[in-house]
Design a protein around this motif. Structure first.
Motif, PDB file in Angstrom:
ATOM      1  N   CYS A 165       0.798  -1.230   0.000  1.00 35.44           N
ATOM      2  CA  CYS A 165       0.000   0.000   0.000  1.00 35.44           C
ATOM      3  C   CYS A 165       0.832   1.283   0.000  1.00 35.44           C
ATOM      4  O   CYS A 165       0.276   2.373  -0.112  1.00 35.44           O
ATOM      5  CB  CYS A 165      -0.914   0.015   1.217  1.00 35.44           C
ATOM      6  N   GLU A 166       2.138   1.181   0.125  1.00 31.75           N
ATOM      7  CA  GLU A 166       2.963   2.357   0.397  1.00 31.75           C
ATOM      8  C   GLU A 166       2.852   3.455  -0.661  1.00 31.75           C
ATOM      9  O   GLU A 166       2.712   4.631  -0.323  1.00 31.75           O
ATOM     10  CB  GLU A 166       4.434   1.943   0.572  1.00 31.75           C
ATOM     11  N   GLU A 167       2.915   3.109  -1.921  1.00 34.72           N
ATOM     12  CA  GLU A 167       2.880   4.148  -2.956  1.00 34.72           C
ATOM     13  C   GLU A 167       1.531   4.856  -2.996  1.00 34.72           C
ATOM     14  O   GLU A 167       1.448   6.075  -3.131  1.00 34.72           O
ATOM     15  CB  GLU A 167       3.230   3.577  -4.335  1.00 34.72           C
ATOM     16  N   GLU A 168       0.470   4.097  -2.849  1.00 37.62           N
ATOM     17  CA  GLU A 168      -0.871   4.695  -2.813  1.00 37.62           C
ATOM     18  C   GLU A 168      -1.032   5.588  -1.578  1.00 37.62           C
ATOM     19  O   GLU A 168      -1.641   6.653  -1.645  1.00 37.62           O
ATOM     20  CB  GLU A 168      -1.937   3.603  -2.841  1.00 37.62           C
ATOM     21  N   ALA A 169      -0.447   5.167  -0.464  1.00 36.69           N
ATOM     22  CA  ALA A 169      -0.481   5.987   0.758  1.00 36.69           C
ATOM     23  C   ALA A 169       0.254   7.302   0.520  1.00 36.69           C
ATOM     24  O   ALA A 169      -0.226   8.371   0.898  1.00 36.69           O
ATOM     25  CB  ALA A 169       0.139   5.228   1.930  1.00 36.69           C
ATOM     26  N   ARG A 170       1.432   7.229  -0.113  1.00 38.29           N
ATOM     27  CA  ARG A 170       2.195   8.459  -0.410  1.00 38.29           C
ATOM     28  C   ARG A 170       1.401   9.387  -1.326  1.00 38.29           C
ATOM     29  O   ARG A 170       1.384  10.598  -1.122  1.00 38.29           O
ATOM     30  CB  ARG A 170       3.524   8.097  -1.061  1.00 38.29           C
ATOM     31  N   GLN A 171       0.767   8.839  -2.341  1.00 38.47           N
ATOM     32  CA  GLN A 171      -0.010   9.668  -3.260  1.00 38.47           C
ATOM     33  C   GLN A 171      -1.129  10.398  -2.532  1.00 38.47           C
ATOM     34  O   GLN A 171      -1.420  11.551  -2.825  1.00 38.47           O
ATOM     35  CB  GLN A 171      -0.577   8.814  -4.396  1.00 38.47           C
ATOM     36  N   PHE A 172      -1.748   9.732  -1.560  1.00 38.28           N
ATOM     37  CA  PHE A 172      -2.857  10.333  -0.830  1.00 38.28           C
ATOM     38  C   PHE A 172      -2.376  11.298   0.254  1.00 38.28           C
ATOM     39  O   PHE A 172      -2.760  12.470   0.280  1.00 38.28           O
ATOM     40  CB  PHE A 172      -3.742   9.241  -0.214  1.00 38.28           C
ATOM     41  N   PHE A 173      -1.547  10.826   1.170  1.00 33.48           N
ATOM     42  CA  PHE A 173      -1.178  11.640   2.323  1.00 33.48           C
ATOM     43  C   PHE A 173      -0.236  12.789   1.962  1.00 33.48           C
ATOM     44  O   PHE A 173      -0.323  13.866   2.543  1.00 33.48           O
ATOM     45  CB  PHE A 173      -0.592  10.764   3.436  1.00 33.48           C
ATOM     46  N   VAL A 174       0.646  12.587   1.000  1.00 34.61           N
ATOM     47  CA  VAL A 174       1.534  13.664   0.544  1.00 34.61           C
ATOM     48  C   VAL A 174       0.881  14.423  -0.610  1.00 34.61           C
ATOM     49  O   VAL A 174       0.736  15.645  -0.568  1.00 34.61           O
ATOM     50  CB  VAL A 174       2.921  13.117   0.132  1.00 34.61           C
ATOM     51  N   GLY A 175       0.462  13.695  -1.641  1.00 36.81           N
ATOM     52  CA  GLY A 175      -0.061  14.325  -2.847  1.00 36.81           C
ATOM     53  C   GLY A 175      -1.388  15.026  -2.672  1.00 36.81           C
ATOM     54  O   GLY A 175      -1.604  16.110  -3.211  1.00 36.81           O
ATOM     55  N   VAL A 176      -2.301  14.438  -1.902  1.00 38.12           N
ATOM     56  CA  VAL A 176      -3.642  15.015  -1.721  1.00 38.12           C
ATOM     57  C   VAL A 176      -3.700  15.904  -0.478  1.00 38.12           C
ATOM     58  O   VAL A 176      -4.150  17.047  -0.543  1.00 38.12           O
ATOM     59  CB  VAL A 176      -4.717  13.906  -1.649  1.00 38.12           C
ATOM     60  N   LEU A 177      -3.240  15.388   0.662  1.00 35.60           N
ATOM     61  CA  LEU A 177      -3.358  16.146   1.917  1.00 35.60           C
ATOM     62  C   LEU A 177      -2.195  17.100   2.155  1.00 35.60           C
ATOM     63  O   LEU A 177      -2.301  17.996   2.984  1.00 35.60           O
ATOM     64  CB  LEU A 177      -3.499  15.186   3.102  1.00 35.60           C
ATOM     65  N   GLY A 178      -1.084  16.911   1.452  1.00 36.96           N
ATOM     66  CA  GLY A 178       0.043  17.825   1.586  1.00 36.96           C
ATOM     67  C   GLY A 178       0.916  17.585   2.800  1.00 36.96           C
ATOM     68  O   GLY A 178       1.696  18.450   3.192  1.00 36.96           O
ATOM     69  N   TRP A 179       0.819  16.402   3.415  1.00 33.04           N
ATOM     70  CA  TRP A 179       1.657  16.081   4.555  1.00 33.04           C
ATOM     71  C   TRP A 179       3.053  15.712   4.055  1.00 33.04           C
ATOM     72  O   TRP A 179       3.254  15.452   2.875  1.00 33.04           O
ATOM     73  CB  TRP A 179       1.077  14.921   5.343  1.00 33.04           C
ATOM     74  N   SER A 180       4.026  15.651   4.955  1.00 29.81           N
ATOM     75  CA  SER A 180       5.391  15.247   4.620  1.00 29.81           C
ATOM     76  C   SER A 180       5.602  13.809   5.056  1.00 29.81           C
ATOM     77  O   SER A 180       5.119  13.401   6.119  1.00 29.81           O
ATOM     78  CB  SER A 180       6.411  16.122   5.349  1.00 29.81           C
ATOM     79  N   GLU A 181       6.350  13.067   4.259  1.00 24.88           N
ATOM     80  CA  GLU A 181       6.704  11.717   4.676  1.00 24.88           C
ATOM     81  C   GLU A 181       7.913  11.785   5.602  1.00 24.88           C
ATOM     82  O   GLU A 181       8.828  12.578   5.390  1.00 24.88           O
ATOM     83  CB  GLU A 181       7.016  10.824   3.481  1.00 24.88           C
ATOM     84  N   ILE A 182       7.904  10.956   6.624  1.00 19.12           N
ATOM     85  CA  ILE A 182       8.995  10.848   7.590  1.00 19.12           C
ATOM     86  C   ILE A 182       9.677   9.505   7.345  1.00 19.12           C
ATOM     87  O   ILE A 182       8.999   8.476   7.282  1.00 19.12           O
ATOM     88  CB  ILE A 182       8.453  10.860   9.033  1.00 19.12           C
ATOM     89  N   PRO A 183      10.992   9.481   7.238  1.00 23.24           N
ATOM     90  CA  PRO A 183      11.661   8.190   7.069  1.00 23.24           C
ATOM     91  C   PRO A 183      11.443   7.295   8.293  1.00 23.24           C
ATOM     92  O   PRO A 183      11.553   7.752   9.430  1.00 23.24           O
ATOM     93  CB  PRO A 183      13.136   8.545   6.935  1.00 23.24           C
ATOM     94  N   LYS A 184      11.117   6.030   8.043  1.00 20.62           N
ATOM     95  CA  LYS A 184      11.001   5.064   9.133  1.00 20.62           C
ATOM     96  C   LYS A 184      12.396   4.576   9.520  1.00 20.62           C
ATOM     97  O   LYS A 184      13.255   4.447   8.651  1.00 20.62           O
ATOM     98  CB  LYS A 184      10.173   3.850   8.688  1.00 20.62           C
ATOM     99  N   PRO A 185      12.618   4.294  10.778  1.00 24.56           N
ATOM    100  CA  PRO A 185      13.890   3.679  11.160  1.00 24.56           C
ATOM    101  C   PRO A 185      14.095   2.381  10.366  1.00 24.56           C
ATOM    102  O   PRO A 185      13.138   1.646  10.113  1.00 24.56           O
ATOM    103  CB  PRO A 185      13.719   3.396  12.654  1.00 24.56           C
ATOM    104  N   ALA A 186      15.342   2.101   9.998  1.00 24.67           N
ATOM    105  CA  ALA A 186      15.657   0.968   9.117  1.00 24.67           C
ATOM    106  C   ALA A 186      15.097  -0.354   9.643  1.00 24.67           C
ATOM    107  O   ALA A 186      14.555  -1.151   8.867  1.00 24.67           O
ATOM    108  CB  ALA A 186      17.166   0.874   8.923  1.00 24.67           C
ATOM    109  N   HIS A 187      15.211  -0.595  10.941  1.00 29.54           N
ATOM    110  CA  HIS A 187      14.742  -1.877  11.474  1.00 29.54           C
ATOM    111  C   HIS A 187      13.218  -2.008  11.426  1.00 29.54           C
ATOM    112  O   HIS A 187      12.694  -3.105  11.467  1.00 29.54           O
ATOM    113  CB  HIS A 187      15.280  -2.107  12.894  1.00 29.54           C
ATOM    114  N   LEU A 188      12.496  -0.891  11.311  1.00 34.11           N
ATOM    115  CA  LEU A 188      11.033  -0.930  11.170  1.00 34.11           C
ATOM    116  C   LEU A 188      10.608  -0.865   9.706  1.00 34.11           C
ATOM    117  O   LEU A 188       9.540  -1.358   9.348  1.00 34.11           O
ATOM    118  CB  LEU A 188      10.397   0.223  11.950  1.00 34.11           C
ATOM    119  N   ALA A 189      11.429  -0.260   8.863  1.00 30.23           N
ATOM    120  CA  ALA A 189      11.088  -0.095   7.447  1.00 30.23           C
ATOM    121  C   ALA A 189      10.921  -1.439   6.747  1.00 30.23           C
ATOM    122  O   ALA A 189      10.123  -1.558   5.811  1.00 30.23           O
ATOM    123  CB  ALA A 189      12.145   0.750   6.744  1.00 30.23           C
TER     124      ALA A 189
END
Length: 122
Positions: free
Chosen positions: A19-43
């Protein structure tokens, strides 16, 4: 008591695997929020994190995903009417509910069907 609550740090919503790309399109592209990098062990679990004002929204991957319909986050918005116009111009389906005294509000489902409330206190 020697402890004190400061508020909510983050809200976690679930999404289906991949779901990640669709989430980015919505939360960043539509709502204008910023993505935060996840810690590597959680990513390596998948999902993605976003900044919403002073809080975060985490999208976690759930193998047997079911959208949250009743339990939902509510986002405090300055100039809710402008957000509403923006979302309507994008053709998104906004939902109404019973009036909340002293506030304007509406609901919108994220791309995975999770219910989200947006409100502005008057």
């Amino acid at each position: 008591m020697d402890f004190q609550f400061h508020g909510i740090d983050h809200v976690q919503l679930a999404g289906p695997p991949g779901c990640e790309e669709e989430a980015r399109q919505f939360f960043v592209g539509v709502l204008g929020w910023s993505e935060i990098p996840k810690p590597a062990h959680l990513a390596k679990r998948g999902g993605c994190w976003f900044q919403c004002g002073t809080q975060q929204v985490h999208i976690g991957v759930e193998a047997n995903f079911n959208p949250a319909r009743k339990a939902h986050p509510a986002f405090h918005v300055k100039n809710l009417r402008a957000l509403r116009t923006h979302l309507e111009e994008l053709g998104l389906d906004l939902h109404e509910d019973e009036p909340l005294p002293g506030a304007l509000r509406f609901y919108l489902d994220d791309p995975f069907g999770n219910r989200m409330e947006f409100l502005e206190w008057l």
